[in-house]
Design a protein around this motif. Sequence first.
Motif, PDB file in Angstrom:
ATOM      1  N   GLU A 186      35.007  64.185 -20.868  1.00 45.64           N
ATOM      2  CA  GLU A 186      36.115  64.490 -21.767  1.00 45.64           C
ATOM      3  C   GLU A 186      37.438  64.415 -21.010  1.00 45.64           C
ATOM      4  OE1 GLU A 186      37.904  68.401 -24.028  1.00 45.64           O
ATOM      5  OE2 GLU A 186      35.725  68.103 -24.108  1.00 45.64           O
ATOM      6  N   VAL A 187      37.462  64.969 -19.811  1.00 44.35           N
ATOM      7  CA  VAL A 187      38.682  64.930 -18.999  1.00 44.35           C
ATOM      8  C   VAL A 187      38.965  63.500 -18.553  1.00 44.35           C
ATOM      9  CG1 VAL A 187      39.843  65.829 -16.951  1.00 44.35           C
ATOM     10  CG2 VAL A 187      38.250  67.285 -18.217  1.00 44.35           C
ATOM     11  N   VAL A 188      37.926  62.796 -18.095  1.00 45.00           N
ATOM     12  CA  VAL A 188      38.104  61.413 -17.623  1.00 45.00           C
ATOM     13  C   VAL A 188      38.671  60.534 -18.729  1.00 45.00           C
ATOM     14  CG1 VAL A 188      36.846  59.334 -16.935  1.00 45.00           C
ATOM     15  CG2 VAL A 188      36.378  61.514 -15.802  1.00 45.00           C
ATOM     16  N   ASP A 189      38.069  60.584 -19.902  1.00 48.83           N
ATOM     17  CA  ASP A 189      38.507  59.702 -20.984  1.00 48.83           C
ATOM     18  C   ASP A 189      39.906  60.078 -21.458  1.00 48.83           C
ATOM     19  OD1 ASP A 189      36.080  58.431 -20.747  1.00 48.83           O
ATOM     20  OD2 ASP A 189      35.152  59.481 -22.438  1.00 48.83           O
ATOM     21  N   TRP A 190      40.216  61.367 -21.451  1.00 46.32           N
ATOM     22  CA  TRP A 190      41.570  61.794 -21.817  1.00 46.32           C
ATOM     23  C   TRP A 190      42.587  61.229 -20.829  1.00 46.32           C
ATOM     24  CZ3 TRP A 190      45.215  64.895 -19.300  1.00 46.32           C
ATOM     25  CH2 TRP A 190      46.281  65.328 -20.079  1.00 46.32           C
ATOM     26  N   CYS A 191      42.295  61.337 -19.553  1.00 42.41           N
ATOM     27  CA  CYS A 191      43.200  60.795 -18.528  1.00 42.41           C
ATOM     28  C   CYS A 191      43.351  59.286 -18.667  1.00 42.41           C
ATOM     29  CB  CYS A 191      42.672  61.109 -17.131  1.00 42.41           C
ATOM     30  SG  CYS A 191      42.785  62.818 -16.624  1.00 42.41           S
ATOM     31  N   ALA A 192      42.226  58.587 -18.810  1.00 39.51           N
ATOM     32  CA  ALA A 192      42.259  57.129 -18.877  1.00 39.51           C
ATOM     33  C   ALA A 192      43.084  56.652 -20.071  1.00 39.51           C
ATOM     34  CB  ALA A 192      40.840  56.582 -18.954  1.00 39.51           C
TER      35      ALA A 192
END
Length: 648
Positions: free
Chosen positions: A183-189
């Motif tokens: 969730e954090v990775v995709d939000w950042c990306a």
Amino acid sequence: MKIMKNKILLCTLAVVLPFLSGCSDYLDKRPDDQLDVETAFENSGNLERWLAYIYDGIPACYADSNWDMIADDMSTPPDWFSVGNSVSLYVRGSWTPSDPQIINFWTDLSKRIRQAYVFLENAHPLEDVTAKDIESMKAECRFFIAYYHSLLVMTYGAVPIIDKAAPSTQDEDTFLKQRPFYEVVDWCANELLDVAEDLPIHYANQADDYGRATSLWALAIRARLLTFAASPLVNGNPDLSGMVNCDGEQIFSEKYDPARWRVAAEANKLLIDTAEENGYAIYEAEDVNGEPDPYMSLLEVMMLRENQGNTEIIIPHTKDGVNTAAWFDSMAAPRSLANHGNIGVTQNLVDAFFMNNGLVPITGYTSTGAPIINEESGYSEEGFSTAAWEVDTRYFYNDPDGKEGDTKNVITTQGTYMMYCGREPRFYVSVLYNDAYHWGLTYHDNNTGTPKEYTDFYFNGDDGRPHADYPGFGYLVKKKVAPDYAGSSSTGEYAHRHGIVYRLAEAYLSYAECLYEQSMAEGTFGENENEIYKYLNKIRERAGIPQYGVDGFAKPAPESLRDLIHRERRVELCCESGIRWNDLRRWKEAEDVLDGPFFGMNLMAEKKDKEDYYKRVDLQDRKFISYWWPVPQDDIDRNPNLRQLPGW
């Protein structure tokens, strides 16, 4: 645009720190002792300071090498164990969440993220700051919010998403919950891809604004993050199953998703294409005959700035300028140059470099730590060279008789230990070994009047033990060190280098790796083989070693290529801003590589017993703790929503 004069910063609105030195036309300003939000955003100088504080969270490339030292690239003397050196405490397994943090992202970057939100909410045009200027600075803040989240999630694994400035400093307003990793990775990306549309490739006033975030910065951090997120540590790792946040949500996915490699490959290719379309390229120098010069290419890619023709730097760290680079030089240069001579490299790194013929010298180790030598490579650990090795290059820093402008120069002198002979160019610009000629050693040996030009790492030698500062494993680091540094500073063009957070070579290697993993997972290696080798060979070509499938040099079997891609990445990007640390973690290799004995040369041998020095001995026993950095214990105690990951 005259916003963001780079020597100015505000640390939590009160403390002045050094910032992006090395750019021109900057003002030196001092903030008031206390600034409230209204004051800060009604004055252009204070506005600059606020933004500069956010920038100052970029991890240092020169001033702090802890990332590299807790991996297996760079090293401190093992004796530092006894004096409580922070790196030594970590690598021997003595670290706890209560210790002062070697990597302090959790506390530091969270503050900078919140300050970026305050900027987004409050910055507005002023008499000397246009609406366009404000929009540009807000885009930079958005970049840093996503960038710092990416550093947090790759370092700690389980982190909150900070989506606004805290309404107050009361504990309950900062009691955020850790979110699932992807969730954090995709939000950042997604944020990084979006903000790349609002940031420029180059700034109109590049002289003043060099070092400010660009669209390529956003694409580079996105590519790095997605490469990490596709890797074995987090992509279907059963060891991470069952880890939940305070609400019982799974932190890590238990299912392997090969599509993650495809997404990462596409992110790296987008970065490459966008960079190359805008004039970025692998840096290559020429020798005096106009031919490619790998030695000078590999030296200058780390030394030259963009305005000196270095087309490879995607993210420079202009804060790492003359002062911090000179500090690094003084720590890495031999002690007989009136320096410290204690930042070295490990035997592991020495062993990793290819031979000049492009072959791997050491394929593994026995249970006792003895190297398994690839006999076809020509590598040897027996005896010393009987003649000097001279090549076509302008690189004269290894040559006792060399000078700038020479057509040929000596790379290894007669009498060099065979371990160091016939290695690839990257070895000679990265590693300073014993009995090597050193351009800066112009002092006299023990005041005898005899010119001292060679390193002396022997026991009781000018650069060795029993002094507290010595090459911990028998080597000093040369990479990123100014070759003309002598005594107190480098006075040449290399003195003004910047740190490098990201360069194009990393994108090439990441793309080759991700495309390979995608192809192996999907069964499409044959379709993508040429593309994989294209980018892998770009790196080998610049390094001056044979390319796979070119001029009769064999391509490895597909199942063997992963290890070679990892090795290529290891030697090309060694000693660069924690890349090796993150690679060992994401490949899930750290538990094997960073646990157990570390070997080096026999530092107790004196010069009269020369052959005894060149023997592998166990110099340090390491204990690997965890793949994730600990949340500071104070925060665990304060915030009931936080959970520590295993190992701590």
